[in-house]
Scaffold this motif. Structure first.
Motif, short mmCIF file in Angstrom:
data_model
loop_
_atom_site.label_atom_id
_atom_site.label_comp_id
_atom_site.label_asym_id
_atom_site.label_seq_id
_atom_site.Cartn_x
_atom_site.Cartn_y
_atom_site.Cartn_z
N LEU B 101 84.20 -5.63 -5.59
CA LEU B 101 85.15 -4.52 -5.77
C LEU B 101 84.98 -3.48 -4.66
N ALA B 102 83.72 -3.19 -4.37
CA ALA B 102 83.45 -2.20 -3.33
C ALA B 102 83.98 -2.69 -1.99
N GLU B 103 83.84 -3.97 -1.77
CA GLU B 103 84.29 -4.55 -0.51
C GLU B 103 85.83 -4.44 -0.39
N ILE B 104 86.48 -4.75 -1.50
CA ILE B 104 87.94 -4.67 -1.47
C ILE B 104 88.38 -3.23 -1.19
N LYS B 105 87.69 -2.31 -1.86
CA LYS B 105 88.07 -0.91 -1.73
C LYS B 105 87.90 -0.45 -0.29
N SER B 106 86.76 -0.82 0.29
CA SER B 106 86.51 -0.38 1.65
C SER B 106 87.47 -1.08 2.62
N GLY B 107 87.75 -2.33 2.33
CA GLY B 107 88.65 -3.08 3.20
C GLY B 107 90.03 -2.46 3.27
N MET B 108 90.44 -1.86 2.14
CA MET B 108 91.77 -1.28 2.09
C MET B 108 91.85 0.03 2.85
N LEU B 109 90.70 0.64 3.09
CA LEU B 109 90.71 1.89 3.81
C LEU B 109 90.81 1.67 5.32
N LEU B 110 90.36 0.49 5.74
CA LEU B 110 90.32 0.22 7.17
C LEU B 110 91.58 -0.49 7.61
N PRO B 111 92.03 -0.15 8.82
CA PRO B 111 93.18 -0.89 9.34
C PRO B 111 92.76 -2.31 9.68
N ARG B 112 93.68 -3.24 9.48
CA ARG B 112 93.36 -4.63 9.76
C ARG B 112 93.61 -4.93 11.22
N PRO B 113 92.71 -5.60 11.86
CA PRO B 113 92.97 -6.00 13.25
C PRO B 113 94.20 -6.90 13.32
N GLN B 114 95.13 -6.49 14.22
CA GLN B 114 96.40 -7.21 14.29
C GLN B 114 96.24 -8.62 14.82
N ASP B 115 95.24 -8.79 15.72
CA ASP B 115 95.19 -10.06 16.44
C ASP B 115 94.30 -11.10 15.75
N SER B 116 93.92 -10.83 14.54
CA SER B 116 93.03 -11.79 13.88
C SER B 116 93.76 -13.12 13.69
N GLU B 117 93.27 -14.10 14.40
CA GLU B 117 93.91 -15.41 14.37
C GLU B 117 93.69 -16.07 13.00
N GLU B 118 92.49 -15.92 12.56
CA GLU B 118 92.16 -16.59 11.31
C GLU B 118 92.86 -15.92 10.15
N GLU B 119 93.50 -16.71 9.35
CA GLU B 119 94.18 -16.20 8.16
C GLU B 119 93.14 -15.94 7.09
N GLU B 120 92.56 -14.78 7.17
CA GLU B 120 91.55 -14.51 6.15
C GLU B 120 92.24 -14.14 4.86
#
Lengths: 208, 271, 208
Positions: B101-120
């Motif tokens: 849960l904490a990871e999801i929360k923090s992930g949502m605060l950060l911008p996602r790198p646009q060029d991430s090739e891997e479909e995470e």
């Protein structure tokens, strides 16, 4: 002697459900009635008992005489032992095995989010509700469990398809939205194979 | 039925919990008017972190697909912390969920790198799928519990065939089947570290049964009567160990009525 | 619900003859029909089954549904067809009694980690493989079970010490030996490969 009379006696005397074929085998080789004849006898017997407190019930492994539902209030008082109540953990485990079979213990744990105690698997194996039908070809070669006919018999079902329908899982695709709050995005797509494979992968990585 | 039952069980402990969660709590709630074991009951009412999370979501009539991650994470973690401060044993799975849960929360605060090739995969999708799947299973498990089942709702008909004098063949068993079964038992027991089977030689266990049989029907026996001269030294040792073991297990008493008198042995009975 | 209906269900579900009084006792206290009412129900049920292959029979200790005599030929074929086999739970229970005697049911359950049904103990007692040799002086005074002479005879053992010691047993690998791992091979019963294969399969599938 009439076929119907004998079939009825066999069904009453048997201590297990009897398939039409098994009933046929009870007759000596040269006297075996045809399967459709036995089926006709069974149907006639079923009708005869329609208004009695016992009746013929078709279960997964065959026909069996049972005391009808609705009389449990009185009949259960015959037995000193109270009927077993099953824990939620056990019911959830058997449900996962029934709906997701064949399934490994690791996969069960993955779905429930907690460890499955050996006692539960042991109890299920012992009751012959589940059995090991093979081993998954991944490290550790975990056993693959599936449910048995006895499981269906116990719950008065004649096939897995009679189990209550499970809600379809809906897939959500977040890849195009960067906005944190998700608005109603319920897609009606049923679970794809891909996502199943993912679940399995996740499960595999968890086991051992 | 199951759902209703659990709901009921949760009524009591939940009220004070919501109170605690309603306002940011500081210390271990020493004035909590439900005893810690009630919280343990509360914890027992859940089948795991997914179950707890589902409960938190459902309690607020939230949609699984639309969870306010931040809010739910706060509630979940507050709950975990309270458990921790009460030093209740918490299964590791609950902590793993807190981390997710904490990871999801923090992930949502950060911008996602646009060029991430891997479909995470979005961790929210992962969580939602797990919640959905677990909830679906939970529902059918409850429905399976309601199916008419043998021994509870239907009963097998028992018709007597003894008057027909038909011989029922008894199942055949090989000694190997029994040994295999016991091997399994031992393997299982070994996995549970807290359960240790002491390994007396079988001759001693057998002798224990034999001594009890001898004592059956008599008030007490002279200690010496339990030993047979013809068995030699080994036999005496086996008998002696058996007597000690029976005494240790509280099945017999070894008595001496006065100093130097002969020892006697008797089956322990309700005093 | 009609008294007759309930009485019929009770008679069919009972695994023992039931006296009129015992049938009355099955009803909850405030709903018990009078004895003559139950007797009337029994008489009516008897008449209903007059021409069926099962019927109500008055035995010394009460009434019981029985398969009628003329059907022995078929019923015996029913039982001959499948000699039955003992459950895993029963084998484990007899093994624990052999190795841990004298032992109570509670202790067996402790070791197995699963409840032992009274049916299992009953079967073992009836087969005269185990017996009660005393009672443990703890609350409830549970019976202490041990194996019998007949048990040893059946397996051609002269004493329990011919069984492998527990320490050895853990390390015996049954999958590579076709001989029973006893000091002396005494068994005269034919050991079919099939049954061995089944046992091994069962054993393998269980061990993880």
């Amino acid at each position: 002697m009439q076929t119907k009379h004998i079939v009825e006696a066999i069904l009453f005397a048997a201590d297990r459900p009897m398939s039409v074929r098994q009933i046929q085998q009870v007759f000596p080789e040269l006297e075996q009635p045809a399967l459709h004849e036995i089926q006709a006898a069974i149907d006639a017997i079923s009708t005869d008992y329609l208004h009695r407190p016992v009746g013929l019930k078709l279960l997964a492994s065959g026909y069996r005489f049972q005391v009808r539902e609705g009389l449990a209030y009185w009949v259960s008082r015959l037995f000193a032992e109270k009927p077993g109540r099953y824990s939620r953990a056990l019911l959830e485990t058997i449900a996962i095995i029934a709906y997701r079979q064949p399934v490994t213990r690791g996969e069960i744990e993955d779905i429930r989010g907690v460890a499955v105690s050996s006692g539960i698997i042991q109890t299920l194996l012992e009751r012959e509700w589940v059995r090991v039908i093979g081993h998954k070809d991944v490290p550790g070669r975990p056993a693959l469990y599936s449910t048995t006919r006895q499981f269906l018999d116990y719950f008065n079902l004649s096939s897995l398809s009679e189990l209550p329908a499970m809600e379809e899982l809906v897939n959500i695709d977040f890849s195009h939205t960067h906005q944190p709050p998700l608005q109603q995005e319920k897609s009606e797509r049923p679970q794809t194979d891909q996502s199943e494979a993912d679940t399995l992968k996740a499960a595999e990585s968890k086991t051992e | 039925m199951i759902g209703g039952l659990v709901g009921q069980q949760m009524e009591e402990p939940v009220a004070p919990l919501a109170l605690v969660l309603g306002q940011p709590y500081q210390d271990a709630p020493t004035d909590l008017y439900i005893p810690p074991d009630a919280l343990e009951v509360f914890l027992d009412a859940f089948e795991g972190p997914l179950d707890l999370l589902l409960y938190l979501i459902r309690r607020q009539n939230l949609d699984i697909f639309n969870i306010p991650i931040a809010q739910i994470t706060h509630q979940y973690i507050a709950y975990i912390e309270m458990m921790d401060s009460l030093r209740l044993e918490l299964a590791a799975e609950y902590l793993v969920m807190a981390a997710l849960l904490a990871e999801i929360k923090s992930g949502m605060l950060l911008p996602r790198p646009q060029d991430s090739e891997e479909e995470e995969e979005d961790p929210r999708a992962f969580l939602i799928r797990k919640l959905q799947e677990y909830e679906a299973i939970k529902k059918v498990a409850g429905q399976i519990d309601l199916l008419p089942r043998q021994e509870r709702d239907t009963f097998n008909v028992m018709v007597d065939v003894s008057a027909l004098s038909v011989a029922r063949p008894l199942p055949e068993v090989q000694i190997k089947d029994i040994l295999l079964a016991f091997q399994d038992v031992l393997k299982r027991v070994e996995q549970l570290t807290h359960h240790q089977i002491t390994k007396e030689p079988l001759s001693v266990r057998e002798r224990m049964a034999a001594i009890l049989e001898k004592l059956d029907g008599s008030d007490s026996l002279a200690f010496a009567a339990l030993f047979t001269r013809s068995e030699g030294k080994n036999g005496v040792v086996v008998s002696f160990l058996a007597v000690l073991e029976l005494s240790k297990e509280g099945i017999i008493d070894i008595l001496q009525l006065e100093p130097y008198a002969e020892l006697s042995v008797r089956v322990r009975t309700a005093s």
